[in-house]
Design an enzyme around this catalytic site. Sequence first.
Site, short mmCIF file in Angstrom:
data_model
loop_
_atom_site.label_atom_id
_atom_site.label_comp_id
_atom_site.label_asym_id
_atom_site.label_seq_id
_atom_site.Cartn_x
_atom_site.Cartn_y
_atom_site.Cartn_z
N HIS A 97 1.06 -1.19 0.02
CA HIS A 97 0.06 0.06 0.11
C HIS A 97 0.71 1.38 0.00
CE1 HIS A 97 -2.84 -2.86 2.42
NE2 HIS A 97 -3.28 -2.92 1.00
N LYS A 139 6.22 6.10 7.40
CA LYS A 139 5.93 5.24 8.41
C LYS A 139 7.00 4.60 9.16
CE LYS A 139 2.38 3.50 5.63
NZ LYS A 139 1.72 2.27 4.66
N ASP A 173 -6.33 -6.17 -2.25
CA ASP A 173 -4.93 -6.43 -2.41
C ASP A 173 -4.60 -7.23 -3.61
OD1 ASP A 173 -4.24 -4.65 -0.58
OD2 ASP A 173 -3.68 -6.25 0.89
N TYR A 213 2.02 0.98 13.89
CA TYR A 213 3.03 2.17 12.98
C TYR A 213 2.66 3.54 13.24
CZ TYR A 213 -0.83 0.99 9.53
OH TYR A 213 -1.79 0.59 8.84
#
Length: 182
Positions: free
Chosen positions: A61, A71, A169, A131
């Site tokens: 992603h 991130k 996905d 995250y």
Amino acid sequence: MEFKKTDIEGVYIIEPRVFNDARGYFFEAWKKGEFEQNIGHVEFVQDNESKSSYGVLRGLHFQKGEFSQAKLVRVIKGKVVDVAVDLRKSSPTFGKYVMVELSDENKRQFFIPRGFAHGFLVLSDEAIFTYKVDNVYAPQADSGIRWNDPDVGIDWPIDLDKVTTSEKDLNQPLLRDAEVFD
């Protein structure tokens, strides 16, 4: 903390100093001054957490344009392999990836700058993954590339027939067809 550069510019593996004793352990998971001294200024604005079971693959992603995200990721329970794919067309490592094992045992963290696709595969019975991001989620900017793109060639460490992923996905475009960063 030890900040280890990877083969791709801007991507770091962070090894904390862990203090263990009879009571358990303690470590500093994030320290602004050290982070900025080693990586640079990143203003994290949101923390996210997911729980997944063995074989779950989330990714690859990214968010497009002004909603792109850096991130800082880690695992607080279980074990995963985490992957960052360089989507910066102007980069000499465009289309290359870095893979690192993150677990509650090694307590490693992985910093992924803007301009990368990101995903992870769960190797333990269960994993809790957390995250920090430097930009809020924007559904209109949500994008990705296919986790099994042969041109990227990620060497996922389990039998791919055992992978569980989302319909979204499964239908992401290949890198060559994706809208990526300049």
